[in-house]
Design a protein around this motif. Structure first.
Motif, PDB file in Angstrom:
ATOM      1  N   UNK A 305      51.262  47.337  39.394  1.00 34.24           N
ATOM      2  CA  UNK A 305      51.958  46.078  39.661  1.00 34.24           C
ATOM      3  C   UNK A 305      51.551  45.122  38.543  1.00 34.24           C
ATOM      4  N   UNK A 306      52.476  44.777  37.616  1.00 30.90           N
ATOM      5  CA  UNK A 306      52.093  43.980  36.432  1.00 30.90           C
ATOM      6  C   UNK A 306      51.462  42.633  36.780  1.00 30.90           C
ATOM      7  N   UNK A 307      51.864  42.053  37.895  1.00 34.56           N
ATOM      8  CA  UNK A 307      51.342  40.744  38.255  1.00 34.56           C
ATOM      9  C   UNK A 307      49.960  40.778  38.882  1.00 34.56           C
ATOM     10  N   UNK A 308      49.389  41.987  39.045  1.00 32.68           N
ATOM     11  CA  UNK A 308      48.101  42.104  39.738  1.00 32.68           C
ATOM     12  C   UNK A 308      46.968  42.552  38.821  1.00 32.68           C
ATOM     13  N   UNK A 309      47.173  42.472  37.494  1.00 30.51           N
ATOM     14  CA  UNK A 309      46.104  42.821  36.557  1.00 30.51           C
ATOM     15  C   UNK A 309      45.149  41.647  36.416  1.00 30.51           C
ATOM     16  N   UNK A 310      43.848  41.903  36.594  1.00 25.48           N
ATOM     17  CA  UNK A 310      42.819  40.872  36.438  1.00 25.48           C
ATOM     18  C   UNK A 310      41.761  41.379  35.463  1.00 25.48           C
ATOM     19  N   UNK A 311      41.655  40.697  34.313  1.00 24.86           N
ATOM     20  CA  UNK A 311      40.701  41.113  33.282  1.00 24.86           C
ATOM     21  C   UNK A 311      39.490  40.190  33.289  1.00 24.86           C
ATOM     22  N   UNK A 312      38.437  40.603  34.003  1.00 28.03           N
ATOM     23  CA  UNK A 312      37.181  39.855  34.001  1.00 28.03           C
ATOM     24  C   UNK A 312      36.128  40.571  33.152  1.00 28.03           C
ATOM     25  N   UNK A 313      36.614  41.416  32.237  1.00 25.41           N
ATOM     26  CA  UNK A 313      35.720  42.059  31.276  1.00 25.41           C
ATOM     27  C   UNK A 313      35.688  41.228  29.991  1.00 25.41           C
ATOM     28  N   UNK A 314      36.879  40.865  29.519  1.00 28.59           N
ATOM     29  CA  UNK A 314      36.950  40.052  28.302  1.00 28.59           C
ATOM     30  C   UNK A 314      36.350  38.672  28.535  1.00 28.59           C
ATOM     31  N   UNK A 315      36.674  38.062  29.700  1.00 24.32           N
ATOM     32  CA  UNK A 315      36.122  36.749  30.058  1.00 24.32           C
ATOM     33  C   UNK A 315      35.546  36.854  31.470  1.00 24.32           C
ATOM     34  N   UNK A 316      34.233  37.106  31.607  1.00 27.82           N
ATOM     35  CA  UNK A 316      33.627  37.258  32.945  1.00 27.82           C
ATOM     36  C   UNK A 316      33.726  35.975  33.755  1.00 27.82           C
ATOM     37  N   UNK A 317      33.621  36.111  35.082  1.00 27.13           N
ATOM     38  CA  UNK A 317      33.555  34.942  35.950  1.00 27.13           C
ATOM     39  C   UNK A 317      32.260  34.186  35.665  1.00 27.13           C
ATOM     40  N   UNK A 318      32.234  32.930  36.126  1.00 27.56           N
ATOM     41  CA  UNK A 318      31.065  32.107  35.816  1.00 27.56           C
ATOM     42  C   UNK A 318      29.810  32.559  36.556  1.00 27.56           C
ATOM     43  N   UNK A 319      29.944  33.424  37.570  1.00 27.68           N
ATOM     44  CA  UNK A 319      28.746  33.950  38.232  1.00 27.68           C
ATOM     45  C   UNK A 319      28.314  35.284  37.635  1.00 27.68           C
ATOM     46  N   UNK A 320      28.888  35.645  36.477  1.00 27.17           N
ATOM     47  CA  UNK A 320      28.485  36.864  35.793  1.00 27.17           C
ATOM     48  C   UNK A 320      29.302  38.086  36.162  1.00 27.17           C
ATOM     49  N   UNK A 321      30.240  37.961  37.094  1.00 23.71           N
ATOM     50  CA  UNK A 321      31.033  39.110  37.562  1.00 23.71           C
ATOM     51  C   UNK A 321      31.940  39.629  36.454  1.00 23.71           C
ATOM     52  N   UNK A 322      31.855  40.951  36.205  1.00 26.96           N
ATOM     53  CA  UNK A 322      32.701  41.607  35.208  1.00 26.96           C
ATOM     54  C   UNK A 322      33.360  42.815  35.845  1.00 26.96           C
ATOM     55  N   UNK A 323      34.673  42.925  35.698  1.00 26.94           N
ATOM     56  CA  UNK A 323      35.394  44.073  36.246  1.00 26.94           C
ATOM     57  C   UNK A 323      36.842  43.992  35.781  1.00 26.94           C
ATOM     58  N   UNK A 324      37.502  45.136  35.833  1.00 22.55           N
ATOM     59  CA  UNK A 324      38.919  45.227  35.500  1.00 22.55           C
ATOM     60  C   UNK A 324      39.643  45.617  36.784  1.00 22.55           C
ATOM     61  N   UNK A 325      40.554  44.752  37.268  1.00 22.32           N
ATOM     62  CA  UNK A 325      41.257  45.010  38.527  1.00 22.32           C
ATOM     63  C   UNK A 325      42.739  45.243  38.269  1.00 22.32           C
ATOM     64  N   UNK A 326      43.306  46.197  38.972  1.00 26.85           N
ATOM     65  CA  UNK A 326      44.747  46.392  38.970  1.00 26.85           C
ATOM     66  C   UNK A 326      45.156  46.917  40.339  1.00 26.85           C
ATOM     67  N   UNK A 327      46.416  46.761  40.678  1.00 26.74           N
ATOM     68  CA  UNK A 327      46.949  47.301  41.932  1.00 26.74           C
ATOM     69  C   UNK A 327      48.078  48.261  41.586  1.00 26.74           C
ATOM     70  N   UNK A 328      48.007  49.462  42.107  1.00 24.37           N
ATOM     71  CA  UNK A 328      48.992  50.495  41.771  1.00 24.37           C
ATOM     72  C   UNK A 328      49.625  51.043  43.043  1.00 24.37           C
ATOM     73  N   UNK A 329      50.818  51.637  42.874  1.00 22.12           N
ATOM     74  CA  UNK A 329      51.498  52.270  43.992  1.00 22.12           C
ATOM     75  C   UNK A 329      50.953  53.684  44.170  1.00 22.12           C
ATOM     76  N   UNK A 330      50.230  53.904  45.260  1.00 26.57           N
ATOM     77  CA  UNK A 330      49.589  55.184  45.503  1.00 26.57           C
ATOM     78  C   UNK A 330      50.441  56.124  46.338  1.00 26.57           C
ATOM     79  N   UNK A 331      49.831  57.180  46.873  1.00 25.67           N
ATOM     80  CA  UNK A 331      50.557  58.134  47.723  1.00 25.67           C
ATOM     81  C   UNK A 331      51.159  57.448  48.950  1.00 25.67           C
ATOM     82  N   UNK A 332      52.249  57.998  49.437  1.00 24.48           N
ATOM     83  CA  UNK A 332      52.936  57.518  50.644  1.00 24.48           C
ATOM     84  C   UNK A 332      53.447  56.080  50.510  1.00 24.48           C
ATOM     85  N   UNK A 333      53.643  55.633  49.261  1.00 25.17           N
ATOM     86  CA  UNK A 333      54.183  54.297  49.041  1.00 25.17           C
ATOM     87  C   UNK A 333      53.236  53.181  49.409  1.00 25.17           C
TER      88      UNK A 333
END
Length: 734
Positions: A305-333
Motif C-alpha cells: 500500500x503506497x500510502x503506508x510506507x514509513x521510513x524511520x531508518x533515514x530519519x529516526x524518531x526523536x526517541x531513537x526508534x528506527x524501523x522501516x514499516x510498510x503494509x502489504x496485501x497478504x494471503x486471503x486478501x
C-alpha cells in the motif's frame, strides 16, 4: 536470606529471589549476588510486613521491579540494587551513608532521586503536577530514577485489582494520561503498551473485555495467516543469504480500541490487527542498505500500500526508534503490516532509553532523544510549578507523531504533528517567534497559522513591529512556543497594569480620595474582577469609564465599611445549582459522599447505565457524573485529582432511561434510512430524533435516543454497522 519455612510470604520471597538470580545470570558476578542478597535482607528488615497501595507485599513488589529492570530493560547490577531498595529508602536503619558504604555512590544517588520524587503525595491537587515535574527533573540527574519509577508504576498496575476502588481510578487515570505517554517518549514501547492496556481494563472495562474476547476467539486463524505469509518470504531471503528472524505481534487491546473509535468500525473491520517483524543481523555500516533490500523482497512477493510506507531508518524518531514499516496485501486478501529492522534497532525499540545508551555513538543512535531531553529540561526550567498549563505543555511533547521540516540551509527540525509555522519560529529562537508574521514554504508565502507537512522547507518572515497576541496561543501546540508566548503576554500585561495603576492613583488624588486596599476591593466588587491587575489593565485600556468609577466611589464613601478595611465577601462566579436530575438519582451510589452536595449526569459525555463512571466535585453544580472515557476526563483527573470521587451504578427494579447519541455515515442508498429505522424499532430504545442529510452521494445522520444500559447501546451500534451501505456508526460524547 531468611531461613525457609512454611510461611507463604517467606516462600514467595524465596521464589522471587531465585527468579531474579536466574533472569540476571548473564551479567551477575559472585560479588553481585552477595550484594543482591544483602539488599533483600535490608529491604525485609526495613519494610517488615508492609504492603503497597495495591495490597502487595513491599518486598515482593521490590523484587518484581528489580526483575523487570533486569529482564525487560537489560540494565545492570547498580539499577537492580536500586530497584530492590527503592521502596524502603529513608527507613531506619537505611541511611544515605549506609547505602553508599554498602552498595556504592551510584546506587545512593539513584535512591536520593527516588526519595525526592516520592516526597510529594500525588493524591492532592497541584501536587500531582509537582510530582510529575520532579520525575522529569530526575532526567537531569540520573535517567535510572525515571526507569525505576516507570517500572514501579507498571508493577502497581499489574496488581491494581487489590487496591480500593478510588485508588484504582486515580492510579489508572494517572498512568494512562502521564506515565504511558512518558514511557512512549522514552522509547519503552513494551511498558507503554502494557500500561495502556491495564489502564483501559479499569477505565473502559466493557470495551476492553469485548476486544480481548474477540482476540482470543480469532487467534488460531491469525496464526495460520502468519504462517502462510512467511513461507514465500523465507524462501527468497534464504537465497539471498541474509541472516534474519521473523517475529509476529498482535496489536494491543488499547491500540485496536483506538482504531475502532477513530475509524468508527467494529473489531472485524480493523484491517491491521497484527504485524510481522523481520529482524536482520547486519553491521552498523550495512544495516540501512540491508533493510531496504529486505523491503524489496517483501514488495516483490506482496503488493504494498503506497500510502503506508514509513521510513524511520533515514530519519529516526526523536526517541531513537528506527524501523522501516510498510503494509502489504497478504494471503486471503488480508492487509499485513511489516516492520523491517536490524537487531540493534530492535533492541532500541524494545528497551528504549536503556538500549540507547548502550549504542551511543553508533550512527548517532538516539540523537533525537537527547535533543528532546534538552528541550524538556528547558521547559521545566522556564515554567513555574503553579502554572496550570504545565501538564498540557509536557504532554504535548510526550505523545505525538512527528513532522520533519527543513531550515533554508537544509538543517532538519523535528516538531510534533500539527505544528504550525509559529511553532517552528519559536523552535528556532524566541525572538524569531515573537517577531514572526509568516513564512515562505517551498517558495510560497503562507501565514504563521500554516500547519507544517513532512519535507517542508521553511523560511520565517519577521517584522520589528510584530509582537505576540492572546490569539497566538490557539495557533501553537509545542510547550516551548506556549511558554514563550505566555511570558511575552505577561510582560506586556504587567506594563499595561502599571500604567493603569498610575492613572488611578493620579485621578484619586485629584478627586481628594485616598488610594488604599479598601478602595481597590470596592472597585473589584463593583466590576466583578478577580484581582487588582485586571482592574488596572481595564483602566489603562479605557474599558472602565473613569467618570463611572468616580461616581461609584462617591456614592459609597458615606457608607461605613464593615469590619474596618476588610474586603467585601464576593460570591464565586457561576450559575446556581439546579438540583438533582430525577431520572438518575435511583441508579447511582457515590462513595465518600460529600455532605450537602447533590449530583447529576454530565452533558459533555452523557453517561449510560453500565458505563464506567466517576464523580467530579464542581464549584457551583454539585457533583457531576462523567464517563471515565469522557473527553474532559484527562483534564479533570490530571489537574484536580482531589475533586474526583469514585462512583458506581446501583441495581434497580425500575427500567432506567439514559440519553445517548449515535453518529451514522455511509453511501447513499435507497431504503438506508428505513433499514436503520427498522433496526432501531427492533430494540428496547426510544428515538428522540433522527436527523440526516445527503451530500455527494454520502449519507450522514445523528440519532438521539434513550437506552436502558450500555450493553443495549453498543449492541445497537453493532447492528447498525452491519446494515448494507453503512460505513461508520459511533457513539458521540454529546
Amino acid at each position: 536470606m531468611p531461613p525457609a519455612s512454611d510461611d507463604t510470604r517467606t516462600r514467595a520471597v524465596h521464589s522471587a529471589y531465585r527468579s531474579l538470580l536466574r533472569a540476571s545470570a548473564g551479567f551477575l558476578s559472585g560479588n553481585d549476588v552477595k550484594l543482591i542478597r544483602r539488599a533483600i535482607n535490608l529491604a525485609i528488615e526495613a519494610s517488615g510486613t508492609g504492603t503497597t497501595v495495591t495490597g502487595e507485599s513491599q518486598v515482593l513488589h521490590s523484587l518484581a521491579v528489580a526483575r523487570i529492570v533486569s529482564v525487560e530493560m537489560n540494565l545492570g547490577t547498580t539499577t537492580v540494587l536500586a530497584a530492590l531498595l527503592h521502596d524502603v529508602t529513608g527507613h531506619n536503619p537505611l541511611t544515605d551513608e549506609l547505602i553508599a558504604r554498602e552498595f556504592g555512590e551510584n546506587v545512593a544517588t539513584i535512591l536520593k532521586g527516588i526519595v525526592k520524587v516520592n516526597a510529594v503525595d500525588t493524591r492532592h491537587s497541584g501536587n500531582q503536577t509537582e510530582n510529575f515535574r520532579k520525575l522529569l527533573l530526575s532526567l537531569a540527574d540520573d535517567v535510572r530514577v525515571i526507569v525505576i519509577k516507570l517500572v514501579e508504576r507498571l508493577d502497581e498496575m499489574r496488581h491494581l485489582e487489590g487496591a480500593e476502588e478510588g485508588t484504582r481510578l486515580r492510579i489508572a487515570s494517572e498512568t494512562y494520561f502521564l506515565y504511558a505517554p512518558l514511557a512512549h517518549r522514552l522509547g519503552f514501547y513494551n511498558l507503554k503498551t502494557e500500561m495502556e492496556d491495564l489502564a483501559m481494563k479499569y477505565l473502559e472495562p466493557h470495551e476492553y473485555q469485548y476486544i480481548e474476547d474477540r482476540l482470543r476467539h480469532t487467534s488460531s486463524s491469525r496464526n495460520r495467516l502468519i504462517r502462510e505469509f512467511i513461507i514465500p518470504l523465507r524462501e527468497k531471503l534464504d537465497k539471498l543469504g541474509i541472516e534474519y528472524l521473523f517475529k509476529s505481534r498482535t496489536k494491543s487491546v488499547h491500540s485496536i480500541w483506538q482504531k475502532m473509535k477513530t475509524q468508527g468500525v467494529d473489531f472485524d473491520e480493523v484491517f491491521d490487527i497484527f504485524a510481522v517483524r523481520i529482524i536482520i543481523e547486519s553491521s552498523p555500516e550495512r544495516e540501512k542498505a540491508d533493510c531496504w533490500q529486505v523491503y524489496s523482497v517483501v514488495t516483490d512477493v506482496y503488493q504494498p500500500n503506497p500510502g503506508r510506507l514509513r521510513d524511520w531508518i533515514s530519519v529516526p524518531k526523536s526517541n531513537g526508534y528506527e524501523s522501516l514499516h510498510t503494509t502489504v496485501m497478504g494471503p486471503r486478501g488480508k492487509w499485513v503490516e511489516v516492520q523491517i529492522r536490524s537487531s540493534r534497532m530492535d533492541d532500541i525499540s524494545e528497551k528504549g532509553l536503556a538500549a540507547h545508551y548502550r549504542y551511543k555513538g553508533q550512527r548517532d543512535s538516539g540523537g533525537g532523544l537527547e535533543v528532546w531531553l534538552e528541550k524538556m529540561r528547558e521547559l521545566l526550567e522556564s515554567t513555574s510549578k503553579e502554572e496550570e498549563g504545565f501538564i498540557d505543555q509536557v504532554r504535548s511533547g510526550l505523545y505525538s507523531d512527528e513532522v520533519f521540516v527543513f531550515t533554508p540551509k537544509g538543517e532538519i527540525r523535528r516538531l510534533p504533528a500539527g505544528a504550525t509555522v509559529l511553532d517552528f519560529a519559536f523552535d528556532i529562537h524566541t525572538e524569531v517567534g515573537a517577531r514572526c508574521v509568516g513564512a515562505r514554504i517551498n517558495g510560497k508565502n503562507v501565514t504563521f497559522r500554516y500547519v507544517l507537512n513532512n519535507g517542508d522547507q521553511v523560511s520565517v518572515l519577521t517584522s520589528k513591529n510584530q509582537k505576540p497576541g492572546n490569539d497566538w496561543l490557539s495557533w501553537v501546540i509545542t510547550g516551548k512556543a506556549r511558554t514563550r508566548i505566555r511570558q511575552a503576554l505577561n510582560e506586556d500585561r504587567a506594563a499595561t497594569a502599571a500604567e493603569g495603576k498610575e492613572i488611578l492613583v493620579r485621578r484619586l488624588k485629584n478627586w481628594k480620595m485616598s488610594f488604599s486596599d479598601t478602595t481597590v476591593n470596592k472597585l473589584l466588587a463593583r466590576y466583578n474582577l478577580k484581582n487588582s491587575q485586571d482592574l488596572y489593565v481595564k483602566i489603562s485600556t479605557e474599558e472602565i469609564d473613569l467618570l463611572d468609577l468616580k461616581e461609584f466611589l462617591l456614592s459609597t464613601e458615606t457608607i461605613p465599611a464593615r469590619g474596618g478595611d476588610a474586603a467585601p465577601t464576593l460570591q464565586p462566579p457561576g450559575d446556581r445549582y439546579e438540583g438533582r436530575d430525577e431520572s438518575f438519582g435511583d441508579y447511582l451510589i457515590i462513595e465518600n459522599r460529600v455532605e450537602g452536595i447533590d449530583y447529576k449526569l454530565s452533558k459533555c459525555c452523557n453517561p449510560v447505565y453500565g458505563d464506567n463512571i466517576f464523580g467530579f466535585i464542581t464549584i457551583s453544580e454539585g457533583i457531576k457524573i462523567h464517563r471515565t472515557g469522557c473527553p474532559n476526563a484527562e483534564y479533570m483527573m490530571s489537574r484536580y485529582p482531589y475533586r474526583v470521587v469514585p462512583a458506581k451504578w446501583k441495581v434497580t427494579t425500575r427500567s432506567p432511561s439514559f440519553l445517548a447519541t449515535i453518529k451514522v455515515s455511509g453511501v447513499e442508498d435507497i431504503g438506508i434510512v428505513s433499514r436503520i429505522s427498522d433496526t432501531l424499532a427492533g430494540h428496547s430504545v426510544s428515538v428522540r430524533s433522527f436527523n440526516y442529510g445527503i451530500n455527494d452521494n454520502m449519507f450522514e445522520g445523528m440519532i438521539q435516543l434513550t437506552v436502558p444500559n450500555v450493553s443495549v447501546l453498543y449492541g445497537l451500534i453493532r447492528r447498525i454497522r452491519s446494515i448494507k451501505g453503512v460505513i461508520r456508526a459511533v457513539r458521540t460524547d454529546s
